[in-house]
Design an enzyme around this catalytic site. Structure first.
Site, PDB file in Angstrom:
ATOM      1  N   CYS A   1       1.658   5.946  -4.189  1.00  0.00           N
ATOM      2  CA  CYS A   1       0.298   5.406  -4.142  1.00  0.00           C
ATOM      3  C   CYS A   1      -0.458   5.658  -5.438  1.00  0.00           C
ATOM      4  O   CYS A   1       0.087   6.130  -6.432  1.00  0.00           O
ATOM      5  CB  CYS A   1      -0.445   5.916  -2.923  1.00  0.00           C
ATOM      6  N   ASP A   2      -1.744   5.376  -5.388  1.00  0.00           N
ATOM      7  CA  ASP A   2      -2.556   5.072  -6.563  1.00  0.00           C
ATOM      8  C   ASP A   2      -2.453   6.045  -7.729  1.00  0.00           C
ATOM      9  O   ASP A   2      -2.238   5.639  -8.862  1.00  0.00           O
ATOM     10  CB  ASP A   2      -4.026   4.975  -6.150  1.00  0.00           C
TER      11      ASP A   2
ATOM     12  N   GLU B   1     -13.986   6.631  -4.966  1.00  0.00           N
ATOM     13  CA  GLU B   1     -14.048   5.177  -4.834  1.00  0.00           C
ATOM     14  C   GLU B   1     -15.021   4.805  -3.722  1.00  0.00           C
ATOM     15  O   GLU B   1     -15.196   5.554  -2.765  1.00  0.00           O
ATOM     16  CB  GLU B   1     -12.661   4.616  -4.506  1.00  0.00           C
TER      17      GLU B   1
ATOM     18  N   CYS C   1      -0.459   0.007  -0.312  1.00  0.00           N
ATOM     19  CA  CYS C   1      -1.350  -1.086   0.106  1.00  0.00           C
ATOM     20  C   CYS C   1      -0.946  -2.404  -0.552  1.00  0.00           C
ATOM     21  O   CYS C   1      -0.678  -2.466  -1.752  1.00  0.00           O
ATOM     22  CB  CYS C   1      -2.783  -0.737  -0.232  1.00  0.00           C
TER      23      CYS C   1
ATOM     24  N   ASP D   1      -5.716   7.614  -1.073  1.00  0.00           N
ATOM     25  CA  ASP D   1      -7.054   7.031  -1.065  1.00  0.00           C
ATOM     26  C   ASP D   1      -7.396   6.336   0.248  1.00  0.00           C
ATOM     27  O   ASP D   1      -8.497   6.485   0.774  1.00  0.00           O
ATOM     28  CB  ASP D   1      -7.182   6.016  -2.207  1.00  0.00           C
TER      29      ASP D   1
ATOM     30  N   CYS E   1       2.658   5.135   1.896  1.00  0.00           N
ATOM     31  CA  CYS E   1       2.967   4.832   0.496  1.00  0.00           C
ATOM     32  C   CYS E   1       4.147   5.639  -0.020  1.00  0.00           C
ATOM     33  O   CYS E   1       4.893   5.188  -0.892  1.00  0.00           O
ATOM     34  CB  CYS E   1       1.760   5.117  -0.383  1.00  0.00           C
TER      35      CYS E   1
ATOM     36  N   SER F   1     -12.159   0.989  -5.313  1.00  0.00           N
ATOM     37  CA  SER F   1     -10.789   0.750  -4.895  1.00  0.00           C
ATOM     38  C   SER F   1     -10.320  -0.578  -5.443  1.00  0.00           C
ATOM     39  O   SER F   1     -11.106  -1.498  -5.682  1.00  0.00           O
ATOM     40  CB  SER F   1     -10.733   0.723  -3.364  1.00  0.00           C
TER      41      SER F   1
END
Length: 556
Positions: free
Chosen positions: A124-125, A448, A196, A83, A51, A474
């Site tokens: 990423c997240d 998650e 992702c 994650d 990521c 997630s």
């Protein structure tokens, strides 16, 4: 910030600042560099994850854009917890905590050095909402540039994502695929740089930044390996310097209107339930009162907003497919034409609606449809209350059309116990799986549950089992899933009083999650004592607020 007196002038101007200038000269700045606006590039580059692995190179492009526009760039790095790598392990507890640390570190670096603006390079997240939270705190001109989605992997002609690997684990435990088939999926799923690929949390939050006006239209759409990504970073740097000169500060863009637009965009794409948690956190950091933006808005938005993008985890396509179809401009035009979003200012100086332009559409594309002929009439979220969740919870509706579920509870103390139960065949059709002790405090860190939810899907139970937790999901999760139960078990929430066999009713249309069990007569939840809750984990557990308010630690 007053564009006529930039913060950096207090750092570099006057005889008393000679020592600061001396050290800055040692870092490579000359008189010309010191005279220009000084802006930060806050970079979440790391070699631990696809990521973010490419962000160091993007920073070089961003610096060129900043310098060409007449600014001086100062680079900082911050952390990332990935994650997809730590999912299902104790390391996942650090994920949501990292959002706070990223925001804190960016705030301290920029505020401490009296800089004039910030370009956030995120992957990423948690890095994406953390950037917006830091921008809200700093209230400086800020641009958020997402590193972009990964491209799909392929197995036997089928496009796959990391979601397929998690589900393959469930299929492997059920005996429907063997070791070699699992390895084949594992090796093929992630072909290179990028976050992702479905409408999971990273792509959902990147879209949210665009619809809030913090990311220039279309730049976040480009996949990580797109040949134009470097030019996008250069453009982001130029836009930041222009925003500094114009005094377009972050809080002028982070408003109830812009946050609602972000909620609509996420809902229309059946995005991650983490959108709820993160937008609430951004609102709190921007000082927006709960009366103007709260958890109930997501239910209102979801009822009014159809799903018009056919994206994974519940749909067919991935983020690069949406970008090729027409991306954010096309999605925005469709939402604008349906009257579902409002025009707002953006960091570029033009309005959101103006940025949609003519929004070209790829011939024959099937990814983005119209609100008049949607994929689903109702958006992908529901907010429910009841004696299981007095402060509310978030229901994920992506991938199915159910609005009601009723069944007996099977209660598990933590994710690992639940995962073992799924993989050993203890979960049956009709069960309501309860996972508790995973909230912001109880985890700590609100893990998650993708390992569990994917295992449920992999065993063919996705349409016949519900899952309820005080943890999170997630963005790759789909099925009848209820998360963010508040208050959590560790804070005395009634989820801690449930027992296996209790009848649970989840009714999204009625906004109810309840049990007919006599909870009042039961002993309090015995929160487990764990020796590993030390350091940052202990600090987080002491400070973090309820998930229904964004799980922030700032005390706002």
């Amino acid at each position: 910030m007053n564009p006529d007196h930039l913060p950096s002038r207090d750092l570099v101007e006057g005889a008393a600042r000679a020592p600061a200038r001396a050290m800055l000269r040692a870092a490579g700045m000359d008189d010309a560099a010191l005279a220009r606006p000084m802006v930060a590039i806050v970079n979440s580059w790391s070699t631990v994850t696809p990521c973010n692995i490419h962000l160091r190179a993007l920073a070089d492009h961003a610096r060129r854009g900043i310098e060409a526009a007449g600014g001086t760039a100062v680079d900082f790095n911050t952390i990332v917890v990935t994650d997809g790598i730590v999912m299902g392990t104790k390391g996942m507890r650090a994920s949501l905590m990292s959002r706070e640390v990223i925001a804190d570190s960016a705030e301290l670096a920029v505020r401490g050095h009296l800089l004039d603006g910030v370009l956030f390079l995120v992957g990423c997240d948690k890095t994406i909402p953390a950037a917006a939270m830091a921008a809200a705190r700093l209230d400086l001109p800020s641009v958020i540039l997402y590193g972009g989605s990964i491209m799909p992997g392929h197995v036997r002609g089928k496009a796959i994502t990391i979601q397929d690997v998690f589900e393959a684990v469930g299929a492997h435990s059920a005996g429907t695929i063997d070791d070699a088939e699992l390895k084949e999926v594992e090796v093929a799923a992630c072909p290179g740089a990028g976050a992702c690929g479905g409408q999971f949390t990273a792509n959902t939050m990147a879209l949210a930044m665009t619809f809030m006006g913090l990311s220039p239209m279309g730049l976040n759409d480009l996949p990580a390996v797109h040949p134009g990504k470097g030019k996008a970073a250069e453009e982001a740097g130029r836009i930041l310097v222009e925003a500094v000169r114009a005094g377009r500060n972050a809080r002028s863009l982070i408003t109830p209107k812009s946050l609602r637009n972000a909620a609509v965009a996420g809902t229309a794409t059946a995005g991650s339930t983490n959108l709820v948690l993160h937008l609430l956190a951004i609102a709190r950091e921007a000082g927006i009162p709960e009366s103007d933006f709260n958890i109930d808005l997501f239910d209102e938005v979801s009822r009014a907003t159809p799903v018009i993008a056919d994206l994974k985890p519940g749909g067919r396509f991935m983020a690069p497919d949406m970008a090729a179809a027409g991306g954010s401009p096309l999605l925005g035009r469709r939402l604008m034409e349906a009257g579902l979003i409002e025009d707002i200012d953006t960091v570029t100086g033009e309005t959101l609606f103006a940025a949609f332009g003519d929004a070209p559409e790829a011939a024959g594309q099937e990814v983005i449809v119209t609100a008049a002929a949607p994929i689903k009439e109702r958006g992908g979220f529901g907010i429910c209350y009841g004696n299981v969740a007095p402060e509310g919870c978030v229901v994920k509706l992506a991938g199915h059309g159910k609005l009601r579920f009723e069944g007996p509870a099977k209660v598990y103390e933590g994710e690992e116990d639940a995962f073992d139960a799924v993989t050993h065949g203890e979960i049956e059709a009709g069960d309501v799986v309860i996972i508790r002790g995973e909230g912001p405090v109880g985890g700590p860190g609100m893990r998650e549950m993708l390992g569990v939810t994917a295992a449920i899907q992999g065993r063919g139970l996705g349409d016949s089992v519900a899952l309820v937790t005080d943890g999170r999901f997630s963005g790759a999760t789909y099925g009848f899933m209820v998360g963010h139960i508040s208050p959590e078990a560790a804070r005395g929430g009634p989820i801690g009083l449930l027992r296996t066999g209790d009848r649970i009713v989840i009714d999204v249309e009625a906004r109810v999650i309840e049990t007919d069990a006599d909870l009042a007569g039961r002993a309090p939840y015995p929160a487990p004592a764990r020796e590993d809750v030390i350091g940052a984990y202990a600090k987080y557990a002491r400070l973090v607020g309820s998930a229904s308010h964004g799980a922030v630690t700032s005390g706002l």
